[in-house]
Design an enzyme around this catalytic site. Structure first.
Site, PDB file in Angstrom:
ATOM      1  N   ARG A   1      -8.929  42.304  -5.093  1.00 28.73           N
ATOM      2  CA  ARG A   1      -8.022  43.039  -5.993  1.00 28.73           C
ATOM      3  C   ARG A   1      -8.098  42.514  -7.415  1.00 28.73           C
ATOM      4  NH1 ARG A   1      -3.010  44.057  -1.791  1.00 28.73           N
ATOM      5  NH2 ARG A   1      -3.959  45.924  -0.937  1.00 28.73           N
TER       6      ARG A   1
ATOM      7  N   GLY B   1      -5.561  52.479   4.670  1.00 33.07           N
ATOM      8  CA  GLY B   1      -5.889  51.071   4.841  1.00 33.07           C
ATOM      9  C   GLY B   1      -6.924  50.826   5.923  1.00 33.07           C
TER      10      GLY B   1
ATOM     11  N   LYS C   1      -1.774  58.065  15.135  1.00 33.39           N
ATOM     12  CA  LYS C   1      -0.645  58.950  15.447  1.00 33.39           C
ATOM     13  C   LYS C   1      -0.540  60.174  14.554  1.00 33.39           C
ATOM     14  CE  LYS C   1       2.693  55.766  15.508  1.00 33.39           C
ATOM     15  NZ  LYS C   1       3.871  55.107  15.490  1.00 33.39           N
TER      16      LYS C   1
ATOM     17  N   GLY D   1      -0.825  53.076   1.264  1.00 32.89           N
ATOM     18  CA  GLY D   1       0.357  53.945   1.249  1.00 32.89           C
ATOM     19  C   GLY D   1       0.314  54.940   0.103  1.00 32.89           C
TER      20      GLY D   1
HETATM   21  P1  ADP Z   1      -5.272  54.504   8.077  1.00 29.41           P
HETATM   22  O1  ADP Z   1      -4.674  53.123   7.898  1.00 29.41           O
HETATM   23  O2  ADP Z   1      -6.651  54.589   7.531  1.00 29.41           O
HETATM   24  O3  ADP Z   1      -4.364  55.575   7.550  1.00 29.41           O
HETATM   25  P2  ADP Z   1      -4.303  54.723  10.780  1.00 29.41           P
HETATM   26  O4  ADP Z   1      -3.420  53.539  10.556  1.00 29.41           O
HETATM   27  O5  ADP Z   1      -3.660  56.042  10.870  1.00 29.41           O
HETATM   28  O6  ADP Z   1      -5.452  54.763   9.657  1.00 29.41           O
HETATM   29  O7  ADP Z   1      -5.144  54.552  12.116  1.00 29.41           O
HETATM   30  C1  ADP Z   1      -5.947  53.450  12.403  1.00 29.41           C
HETATM   31  C2  ADP Z   1      -5.717  52.964  13.795  1.00 29.41           C
HETATM   32  O8  ADP Z   1      -5.854  54.010  14.739  1.00 29.41           O
HETATM   33  C3  ADP Z   1      -6.703  51.906  14.173  1.00 29.41           C
HETATM   34  O9  ADP Z   1      -6.017  50.714  14.460  1.00 29.41           O
HETATM   35  C4  ADP Z   1      -7.369  52.463  15.426  1.00 29.41           C
HETATM   36  O10 ADP Z   1      -7.602  51.474  16.406  1.00 29.41           O
HETATM   37  C5  ADP Z   1      -6.348  53.459  15.925  1.00 29.41           C
HETATM   38  N1  ADP Z   1      -6.951  54.485  16.804  1.00 29.41           N
HETATM   39  C6  ADP Z   1      -7.908  55.366  16.496  1.00 29.41           C
HETATM   40  N2  ADP Z   1      -8.237  56.120  17.569  1.00 29.41           N
HETATM   41  C7  ADP Z   1      -7.472  55.686  18.586  1.00 29.41           C
HETATM   42  C8  ADP Z   1      -7.342  56.068  19.973  1.00 29.41           C
HETATM   43  N3  ADP Z   1      -8.102  57.037  20.484  1.00 29.41           N
HETATM   44  N4  ADP Z   1      -6.433  55.411  20.727  1.00 29.41           N
HETATM   45  C9  ADP Z   1      -5.685  54.430  20.188  1.00 29.41           C
HETATM   46  N5  ADP Z   1      -5.753  54.028  18.907  1.00 29.41           N
HETATM   47  C10 ADP Z   1      -6.641  54.649  18.107  1.00 29.41           C
HETATM   48 MG    MG Z   2      -3.125  52.142   8.981  1.00 27.35          MG
END
Ligand code: ADP
Ligand code: MG
Length: 397
Positions: free
Chosen positions: A39, A353, A200, A376
């Site tokens: 950063r 992230g 999710k 975020g």
């Molecule tokens: P970002 O931080 O990029 O917005 P998210 O926090 O929404 O992404 O999602 C990342 C997480 O989702 C990772 O920890 C990954 O392990 C989990 N993930 C992705 N696919 C699955 C799955 N099929 N079952 C459980 N966890 C999952």
């Molecule tokens: Mg995340």
């Protein structure tokens, strides 16, 4: 209201001016030692521009969550030291935020010199966006430059409040986020393809709804796909699935159809028996996940389907890995999508992230057009929310 029209560093004369720069120096620390200076390095273009143009540079940032009081473990002193090394010139460290030390240092700065004030969250007014604190920040300087994209979704005294009192422009980091994320949302090179994944649906509802109005194709993978599977009446086994979001998933599918958005879900999946790195696995079609098995990645047919949809894209927005990409056995889908994005020649924008971490870890970082510097903040940007730290900046004439 467009965010694409904000004044930048290069729109103003900074020579001889006192410039208050809000940076994102929220670096990881272990026993007082910086474990990643990414950063700090990212902030250098803005700081160097100001120094080279003869500004008196007052740097600021938050670090951690010190709860509105001085807490030495969250001091920015290690950052001043690292910055001095990276810039090859001394960055003076104030012992307070807006007290005697900060003000005396600011008053004594010469053109082309830089200082750092203490962690803005040592002041209780910071996160409350207290006008009195914002005025004290403004009183130290002639110009405000916001370069802390990671905090731009927060209306705090040093990210937004200060802009009420002195001219306010964006630094290079925020300028780049506006150009790429803002540009992709407001005026994309088409077709615009969004790829959403991650754990999710509930984390991404705002992003899906906003993007449905803008994209030509929406690709959904990762854990959130299984709520859509359930909505289609398919068995999901023990896959992560938000039962209370099934109605919403149906509405989203319906709305995509009405808006003429091509909506792609996985047609097959790599499934395992346990949520474990070395679980036994196999590939199976989407309408056929057996009881006792969970989807942990997209399958090979889906990799090909998604790659084909990404191929002709003009712009790709990608948020969320296609599977549990932290584990080698379930990183294949994310690697396949990253490869397709890299080979597409499209303008590619990565936000979020874990997505950023995955793209970096898997070695695709330099193949993407833009990797957002704010988790975020980039999600809220994709949700179509007005980011207070950007809204507060002056518009171009
Ligand atoms: P970002 O931080 O990029 O917005 P998210 O926090 O929404 O992404 O999602 C990342 C997480 O989702 C990772 O920890 C990954 O392990 C989990 N993930 C992705 N696919 C699955 C799955 N099929 N079952 C459980 N966890 C999952
Ligand atoms: Mg995340």
């Amino acid at each position: 209201m467009s965010l694409l029209n904000k004044r930048t560093l290069e729109d103003i004369d900074v020579s001889g001016k006192r410039v208050f720069v809000r940076c994102d120096f929220n670096v990881p620390l272990k026993d007082g030692v910086i474990t990643s200076d990414k950063r700090i390095v990212a902030s250098l273009p803005t700081i160097q521009y100001l120094l080279q143009h003869g500004a008196k540079v007052i740097l600021s940032s938050h670090l951690g969550r010190p709860k509105g009081a001085v807490d030495p473990q969250f001091s920015l002193a290690p950052v001043a030291k690292r910055l001095s090394e990276l810039l090859g010139q001394d960055v003076k460290m104030a012992s307070d935020v807006v007290g005697e030390s900060a003000n005396a240092l600011a008053a004594s700065l010469q053109n082309g010199e830089a200082m750092l004030i203490e962690n803005v969250r040592f002041e209780p007014g910071e996160t409350k966006n207290d006008p009195e604190l914002a005025k004290k920040f403004a009183a130290m300087a002639d110009i405000f430059v916001n370069d802390a994209f990671g905090s731009a979704h927060r209306a705090h005294a040093s990210t937004a409040g200060i802009a009420n009192y002195i001219p306010a422009v964006c630094g290079y980091l925020i300028q780049k986020e506006i150009e790429f994320i803002g540009g992709a949302l407001e005026n994309p090179k088409r077709p615009l393809v969004a790829i959403l994944g991650g754990a999710k649906v509930s984390d991404k509802i705002g992003v899906i709804t906003n993007l449905l109005d803008k994209v030509d194709t929406l690709i959904v993978g990762g854990g959130m796909a299984y709520t859509f599977f359930a909505a289609k009446g398919w068995n999901v086994g023990t896959s992560i699935c938000e039962r209370d979001k099934i109605d919403l998933a149906l509405q989203i599918l319906d709305s995509a159809e009405k808006k003429g958005v091509k909506f792609l879900l996985p047609i097959d999946n790599r499934i395992g028996t346990e949520y474990k790195e070395d679980t036994e696995w196999r590939d199976i079609d989407s309408d056929n996940i057996p009881d006792g098995w969970m989807g942990l990645d997209i399958g090979p047919k889906t990799e090909a389907l998604f790659a084909e949809a990404i191929k002709g894209a003009g712009t790709v927005i990608w948020n969320g890995p296609m599977g549990v990409s932290e584990w080698d056995n379930f990183a294949g889908g994310t690697i396949a999508v990253a490869t397709a994005v890299a080979e597409s020649g499209a303008i590619s924008i990565i936000g979020g992230g874990d997505s950023t971490a995955a793209v970096q870890k898997l070695g695709f970082a330099d193949k993407m057009t833009h990797i957002s510097t704010g988790g975020g903040a980039s999600l809220e940007f994709l949700e179509g929310k007005a980011l207070p730290g950007i809204v507060a900046l002056n518009d171009k004439d």
